[in-house]
Design a protein around this motif. Structure first.
Motif, PDB file in Angstrom:
ATOM      1  N   GLN A   1       0.910  -1.298   0.116  1.00  0.00           N
ATOM      2  CA  GLN A   1      -0.026   0.028  -0.049  1.00  0.00           C
ATOM      3  C   GLN A   1       0.841   1.468  -0.033  1.00  0.00           C
ATOM      4  OE1 GLN A   1      -2.605  -0.643   3.392  1.00  0.00           O
ATOM      5  NE2 GLN A   1      -4.233  -1.265   2.138  1.00  0.00           N
ATOM      6  N   ALA A   2       2.132   1.165   0.209  1.00  0.00           N
ATOM      7  CA  ALA A   2       3.146   2.301   0.443  1.00  0.00           C
ATOM      8  C   ALA A   2       3.602   2.697  -0.771  1.00  0.00           C
ATOM      9  CB  ALA A   2       4.117   2.161   1.632  1.00  0.00           C
ATOM     10  N   LEU A   3       3.452   1.937  -1.766  1.00  0.00           N
ATOM     11  CA  LEU A   3       4.201   2.057  -3.131  1.00  0.00           C
ATOM     12  C   LEU A   3       3.264   2.899  -4.234  1.00  0.00           C
ATOM     13  CD1 LEU A   3       5.781  -1.654  -3.545  1.00  0.00           C
ATOM     14  CD2 LEU A   3       6.988   0.444  -2.476  1.00  0.00           C
ATOM     15  N   ARG A   4       4.282   3.708  -4.895  1.00  0.00           N
ATOM     16  CA  ARG A   4       3.427   4.469  -6.050  1.00  0.00           C
ATOM     17  C   ARG A   4       3.078   3.556  -7.081  1.00  0.00           C
ATOM     18  NH1 ARG A   4       4.861  10.005  -6.066  1.00  0.00           N
ATOM     19  NH2 ARG A   4       6.584  10.469  -4.658  1.00  0.00           N
ATOM     20  N   GLY A   5       1.815   3.687  -7.525  1.00  0.00           N
ATOM     21  CA  GLY A   5       1.460   2.964  -8.725  1.00  0.00           C
ATOM     22  C   GLY A   5       0.595   1.662  -8.386  1.00  0.00           C
ATOM     23  N   VAL A   6       0.627   1.316  -6.727  1.00  0.00           N
ATOM     24  CA  VAL A   6      -0.381   0.214  -6.335  1.00  0.00           C
ATOM     25  C   VAL A   6      -1.698   0.743  -6.335  1.00  0.00           C
ATOM     26  CG1 VAL A   6      -0.901  -0.954  -4.448  1.00  0.00           C
ATOM     27  CG2 VAL A   6       1.518  -1.020  -5.227  1.00  0.00           C
ATOM     28  N   ALA A   7      -2.650   0.251  -7.027  1.00  0.00           N
ATOM     29  CA  ALA A   7      -3.961   0.674  -6.911  1.00  0.00           C
ATOM     30  C   ALA A   7      -4.968  -0.047  -5.900  1.00  0.00           C
ATOM     31  CB  ALA A   7      -4.609   0.370  -8.540  1.00  0.00           C
ATOM     32  N   ASP A   8      -4.443  -1.190  -5.559  1.00  0.00           N
ATOM     33  CA  ASP A   8      -5.395  -1.944  -4.763  1.00  0.00           C
ATOM     34  C   ASP A   8      -4.622  -3.220  -4.086  1.00  0.00           C
ATOM     35  OD1 ASP A   8      -8.003  -2.661  -3.359  1.00  0.00           O
ATOM     36  OD2 ASP A   8      -7.649  -4.500  -4.334  1.00  0.00           O
ATOM     37  N   VAL A   9      -4.701  -3.423  -2.681  1.00  0.00           N
ATOM     38  CA  VAL A   9      -4.136  -4.542  -2.253  1.00  0.00           C
ATOM     39  C   VAL A   9      -5.189  -5.377  -1.472  1.00  0.00           C
ATOM     40  CG1 VAL A   9      -2.341  -5.438  -0.634  1.00  0.00           C
ATOM     41  CG2 VAL A   9      -2.014  -3.334  -1.711  1.00  0.00           C
ATOM     42  N   ARG A  10      -5.465  -6.718  -1.826  1.00  0.00           N
ATOM     43  CA  ARG A  10      -6.243  -7.542  -1.070  1.00  0.00           C
ATOM     44  C   ARG A  10      -5.786  -8.659  -0.325  1.00  0.00           C
ATOM     45  NH1 ARG A  10      -9.679 -10.535  -5.540  1.00  0.00           N
ATOM     46  NH2 ARG A  10     -11.116 -11.006  -3.378  1.00  0.00           N
ATOM     47  N   GLN A  11      -6.224  -8.504   1.129  1.00  0.00           N
ATOM     48  CA  GLN A  11      -5.366  -9.232   2.013  1.00  0.00           C
ATOM     49  C   GLN A  11      -6.167 -10.507   2.178  1.00  0.00           C
ATOM     50  OE1 GLN A  11      -6.016  -9.260   6.871  1.00  0.00           O
ATOM     51  NE2 GLN A  11      -4.934  -7.138   6.083  1.00  0.00           N
ATOM     52  N   GLY A  12      -5.483 -11.823   2.551  1.00  0.00           N
ATOM     53  CA  GLY A  12      -5.877 -13.063   2.237  1.00  0.00           C
ATOM     54  C   GLY A  12      -5.133 -14.065   2.377  1.00  0.00           C
ATOM     55  N   PHE A  13      -5.428 -15.126   2.026  1.00  0.00           N
ATOM     56  CA  PHE A  13      -4.924 -16.270   1.749  1.00  0.00           C
ATOM     57  C   PHE A  13      -4.860 -16.889   0.646  1.00  0.00           C
ATOM     58  CE2 PHE A  13      -6.913 -15.832   5.836  1.00  0.00           C
ATOM     59  CZ  PHE A  13      -6.140 -16.065   6.638  1.00  0.00           C
ATOM     60  N   ILE A  14      -3.503 -17.402   0.050  1.00  0.00           N
ATOM     61  CA  ILE A  14      -3.521 -17.951  -1.435  1.00  0.00           C
ATOM     62  C   ILE A  14      -3.143 -19.513  -1.498  1.00  0.00           C
ATOM     63  CG2 ILE A  14      -2.079 -17.635  -3.603  1.00  0.00           C
ATOM     64  CD1 ILE A  14      -2.133 -14.569  -3.168  1.00  0.00           C
ATOM     65  N   ALA A  15      -3.596 -20.061  -2.180  1.00  0.00           N
ATOM     66  CA  ALA A  15      -3.255 -21.670  -2.571  1.00  0.00           C
ATOM     67  C   ALA A  15      -2.840 -21.568  -3.874  1.00  0.00           C
ATOM     68  CB  ALA A  15      -4.546 -22.428  -2.416  1.00  0.00           C
ATOM     69  N   SER A  16      -1.544 -22.484  -4.208  1.00  0.00           N
ATOM     70  CA  SER A  16      -1.273 -22.750  -5.630  1.00  0.00           C
ATOM     71  C   SER A  16      -1.418 -23.862  -5.761  1.00  0.00           C
ATOM     72  CB  SER A  16       0.440 -22.626  -5.462  1.00  0.00           C
ATOM     73  OG  SER A  16       0.883 -22.607  -6.738  1.00  0.00           O
ATOM     74  N   LEU A  17      -0.535 -24.792  -6.422  1.00  0.00           N
ATOM     75  CA  LEU A  17      -0.893 -26.052  -7.061  1.00  0.00           C
ATOM     76  C   LEU A  17       0.018 -27.104  -5.942  1.00  0.00           C
ATOM     77  CD1 LEU A  17      -0.622 -25.551 -10.893  1.00  0.00           C
ATOM     78  CD2 LEU A  17      -2.494 -25.737  -9.511  1.00  0.00           C
ATOM     79  N   ALA A  18      -0.489 -28.465  -6.013  1.00  0.00           N
ATOM     80  CA  ALA A  18       0.236 -29.309  -5.263  1.00  0.00           C
ATOM     81  C   ALA A  18       1.782 -29.326  -5.403  1.00  0.00           C
ATOM     82  CB  ALA A  18      -0.330 -30.669  -5.150  1.00  0.00           C
ATOM     83  N   PRO A  19       2.573 -29.489  -4.277  1.00  0.00           N
ATOM     84  CA  PRO A  19       2.375 -29.597  -3.039  1.00  0.00           C
ATOM     85  C   PRO A  19       2.185 -28.208  -2.327  1.00  0.00           C
ATOM     86  CG  PRO A  19       4.687 -29.644  -3.487  1.00  0.00           C
ATOM     87  CD  PRO A  19       4.063 -29.511  -4.695  1.00  0.00           C
ATOM     88  N   ASP A  20       1.875 -27.322  -2.932  1.00  0.00           N
ATOM     89  CA  ASP A  20       1.603 -25.746  -2.532  1.00  0.00           C
ATOM     90  C   ASP A  20       0.390 -25.540  -2.439  1.00  0.00           C
ATOM     91  OD1 ASP A  20       4.590 -25.518  -1.906  1.00  0.00           O
ATOM     92  OD2 ASP A  20       4.645 -25.498  -4.037  1.00  0.00           O
ATOM     93  N   ASP A  21      -0.716 -26.406  -2.359  1.00  0.00           N
ATOM     94  CA  ASP A  21      -2.193 -26.321  -2.483  1.00  0.00           C
ATOM     95  C   ASP A  21      -2.879 -25.871  -1.294  1.00  0.00           C
ATOM     96  OD1 ASP A  21      -1.446 -28.875  -1.625  1.00  0.00           O
ATOM     97  OD2 ASP A  21      -3.307 -29.679  -2.610  1.00  0.00           O
TER      98      ASP A  21
END
Length: 198
Positions: free
Chosen positions: A55-75
């Motif tokens: 949020q402190a950086l120029r050019g950032v329009a939005d920051v969504r806070q939460g939890f991200i899952a990728s593909l296994a084994p990082d799912d």
């Protein structure tokens, strides 16, 4: 499987499912129409801290806070944010640099399940760019980053009570102890990339 059914990541065709798949198609369409905004995910530490950093950086329009899952084994879901930024005002390299210097990007500690050190990408081109930037920064600094480039699969938003955690009250003890030092480091190392303080 054709291109409409999935995308190639690290040379492997992957199925496209969940909200991440729709995001890839939406982003591709938007960029074809001349849209300058792009999205990328970052995880590494507490998402209250990560949110405040971007949020402190120029050019950032939005920051969504939460939890991200990728593909296994990082799912499994791990604390992270999704950053929407203006590609004409802020480079991917600046974003990645800010991420690497504001969390323990060289430490493979026991909390990495909850705080996965990662850059979550939304399409194969962005993955290739992020991999190249990460390799260049590692070579230039001699750092042994544990941060990985992973495909974004799904996102769960955090409790709305914690959104804009730093912006709503920077005087909280947590903010002063953990977030203020990260922002101070950004101001020392990459002041030109930061928004003016109000």
């Amino acid at each position: 499987m054709n291109a409409a059914d999935g995308w190639v990541y690290n040379g492997i065709q992957r199925p496209c499912f969940g909200r991440g798949c729709a995001a890839v198609r939406i982003k591709a369409t938007a960029l074809r129409q001349g849209e300058m905004n792009a999205r990328i995910g970052f995880g590494g530490g507490c998402h209250w801290c990560t949110e405040a950093v971007f949020q402190a950086l120029r050019g950032v329009a939005d920051v969504r806070q939460g939890f991200i899952a990728s593909l296994a084994p990082d799912d499994g879901f791990s604390e992270a944010v999704i950053v929407t930024f203006d590609t004409a005002a802020l480079s991917l390299e600046t974003l990645i640099s800010a991420h690497l210097i504001t969390h323990a990007s060289e430490a493979d500690h026991k909390m990495r399940g909850k705080y996965r050190s990662a850059i979550y990408t939304f399409d194969p081109d962005q993955s290739a760019q992020a991999e190249a930037i990460l390799a260049r920064l590692a070579a230039g600094t001699g750092a042994a980053f544990v941060t990985r480039v992973l495909p974004h699969r799904d996102f769960k938003e955090s409790d709305t009570r914690f959104h804009n955690y730093y912006q709503r009250d920077p005087t909280r003890p947590f903010c002063q102890t953990y977030i203020d030092p990260k922002l101070a480091k950004l101001r020392r190392v990459m002041a030109a990339a930061m928004k003016e303080q109000s």
